[in-house]
Design an enzyme around this catalytic site. Sequence first.
Site, PDB file in Angstrom:
ATOM      1  CB  SER A   1      10.885   4.324  -1.147  1.00  0.00           C
ATOM      2  OG  SER A   1      10.574   3.709   0.080  1.00  0.00           O
TER       3      SER A   1
ATOM      4  CD  GLN B   1      10.301  -7.961  -2.553  1.00  0.00           C
ATOM      5  OE1 GLN B   1      10.110  -7.720  -1.369  1.00  0.00           O
ATOM      6  NE2 GLN B   1       9.679  -7.295  -3.513  1.00  0.00           N
TER       7      GLN B   1
ATOM      8  NE  ARG C   1      10.264   1.008   5.571  1.00  0.00           N
ATOM      9  CZ  ARG C   1      10.107  -0.252   5.117  1.00  0.00           C
ATOM     10  NH1 ARG C   1      10.517  -0.579   3.920  1.00  0.00           N
ATOM     11  NH2 ARG C   1       9.527  -1.162   5.895  1.00  0.00           N
TER      12      ARG C   1
ATOM     13  N   GLY D   1       5.876   4.170  -8.600  1.00  0.00           N
ATOM     14  CA  GLY D   1       6.576   2.888  -8.787  1.00  0.00           C
ATOM     15  C   GLY D   1       5.579   1.741  -8.853  1.00  0.00           C
ATOM     16  CG  HIS D   2       3.371   0.708  -5.367  1.00  0.00           C
ATOM     17  ND1 HIS D   2       3.474   1.750  -4.482  1.00  0.00           N
ATOM     18  CD2 HIS D   2       3.973  -0.343  -4.773  1.00  0.00           C
ATOM     19  CE1 HIS D   2       4.106   1.346  -3.388  1.00  0.00           C
ATOM     20  NE2 HIS D   2       4.422   0.085  -3.543  1.00  0.00           N
TER      21      HIS D   2
ATOM     22  N   GLY E   1       0.818  -1.210   0.000  1.00  0.00           N
ATOM     23  CA  GLY E   1       0.000   0.000   0.000  1.00  0.00           C
ATOM     24  C   GLY E   1       0.849   1.256   0.000  1.00  0.00           C
ATOM     25  CB  ALA E   2       1.983   3.915   1.242  1.00  0.00           C
ATOM     26  CG  LEU E   3      -0.849   1.453  -3.942  1.00  0.00           C
ATOM     27  CD1 LEU E   3      -1.896   0.967  -4.947  1.00  0.00           C
ATOM     28  CD2 LEU E   3       0.252   0.411  -3.774  1.00  0.00           C
TER      29      LEU E   3
HETATM   30  P1  AMP Z   1       6.233  -2.261  -1.402  1.00  0.00           P
HETATM   31  O1  AMP Z   1       4.829  -1.763  -1.368  1.00  0.00           O
HETATM   32  O2  AMP Z   1       7.247  -1.262  -0.999  1.00  0.00           O
HETATM   33  O3  AMP Z   1       6.380  -3.609  -0.725  1.00  0.00           O
HETATM   34  O4  AMP Z   1       6.554  -2.537  -2.932  1.00  0.00           O
HETATM   35  C1  AMP Z   1       5.712  -3.323  -3.730  1.00  0.00           C
HETATM   36  C2  AMP Z   1       6.357  -3.552  -5.065  1.00  0.00           C
HETATM   37  O5  AMP Z   1       6.587  -2.297  -5.698  1.00  0.00           O
HETATM   38  C3  AMP Z   1       7.731  -4.246  -4.966  1.00  0.00           C
HETATM   39  O6  AMP Z   1       7.854  -5.198  -6.009  1.00  0.00           O
HETATM   40  C4  AMP Z   1       8.682  -3.107  -5.138  1.00  0.00           C
HETATM   41  O7  AMP Z   1       9.937  -3.498  -5.672  1.00  0.00           O
HETATM   42  C5  AMP Z   1       7.928  -2.232  -6.115  1.00  0.00           C
HETATM   43  N1  AMP Z   1       8.435  -0.851  -6.047  1.00  0.00           N
HETATM   44  C6  AMP Z   1       8.542  -0.065  -4.951  1.00  0.00           C
HETATM   45  N2  AMP Z   1       9.109   1.114  -5.266  1.00  0.00           N
HETATM   46  C7  AMP Z   1       9.380   1.070  -6.603  1.00  0.00           C
HETATM   47  C8  AMP Z   1       9.987   1.971  -7.519  1.00  0.00           C
HETATM   48  N3  AMP Z   1      10.432   3.157  -7.152  1.00  0.00           N
HETATM   49  N4  AMP Z   1      10.093   1.570  -8.808  1.00  0.00           N
HETATM   50  C9  AMP Z   1       9.659   0.349  -9.212  1.00  0.00           C
HETATM   51  N5  AMP Z   1       9.077  -0.540  -8.387  1.00  0.00           N
HETATM   52  C10 AMP Z   1       8.945  -0.195  -7.100  1.00  0.00           C
END
Ligand code: AMP
Length: 280
Positions: A185, A153, A187, A36-37, A31-33
Amino acid sequence: MKIMHTVAELRQWARVGHRASQTIGLVPTMGALHAGHASLIRAARKSCELVAVSIFVNPTQFGPNEDYGRYPRSLEADCKLAEAAGATVVFAPAVEEFYPVGAATFVEVDGLSGRLDGASRPGHFRGVATVVAKLMIASEADRGFFGQKDAAQVAVLRRMVTDLRLAAEIVVCPIVREVDGLAISSRNAYLSVAERTQALTLSRTIRQVEALSVGGERRARVLVEAAGKSFAAEPTIRVDYIELVNWATLEPAETATPGTLFAVAAWVGATRLIDNTILA
Ligand code: AMP
């Protein structure tokens, strides 16, 4: 777009889709899309007729002193972004739904899980592998979409899918960055204005190492040293790791060959950030 909260609903949806010969893409998220998501969801939609986006802050991948409690949660806004990017369903289970009382089954990828982020976050990849395996099984995914942002990962999940003989193919999407280079991110929301500037050290270092390697420098020792110097110029940042590794095994590489992973993790204040590049 449908929003589902139970495994039974998701499974039923997947069965209907597969019976109609539709392919299913899975995009696991916490979440917190952000953009990147969204890029993963769009990629999934391009290659699959149905796209399930899971939104689940997975407790088993957080250490006891990590940010599970304060991790940003924004389901309503997330659903809007997921729908706009092309999701067919959002799967957002409660913790008790996804980990039934007494849950005792975990997926452990030996070796790989103790490297890079797994070295500084014990148990992290066990939680990741477990949740992604469960999501792939429940959604009957034909393809799972993951960001290169979390490169270690990806290595762990590729091994897991091969070993468990899961049906899903792993698709890796490029890192989406802010205009100034910072890898996006969830974060990043924790960073103060000053920390946001300091955080640029990660992407700057990645670019420097890319330039060195393009210029012909292939020795791991030299590349890692150059990155160390780049971080030393920003003393407020504490480096967690700087590594050149084989992307499949996450074992240290002595020389950079095409496909070698150069990855960094660093603490900017109380926030741990990661970045990487796959060298050409
Ligand atoms: P998360 O919600 O942080 O667990 O991320 C979920 C998915 O989104 C994971 O496969 C991450 O690698 C991908 N992700 C997170 N940030 C980015 C980004 N800046 N660019 C591409 N994919 C991302």
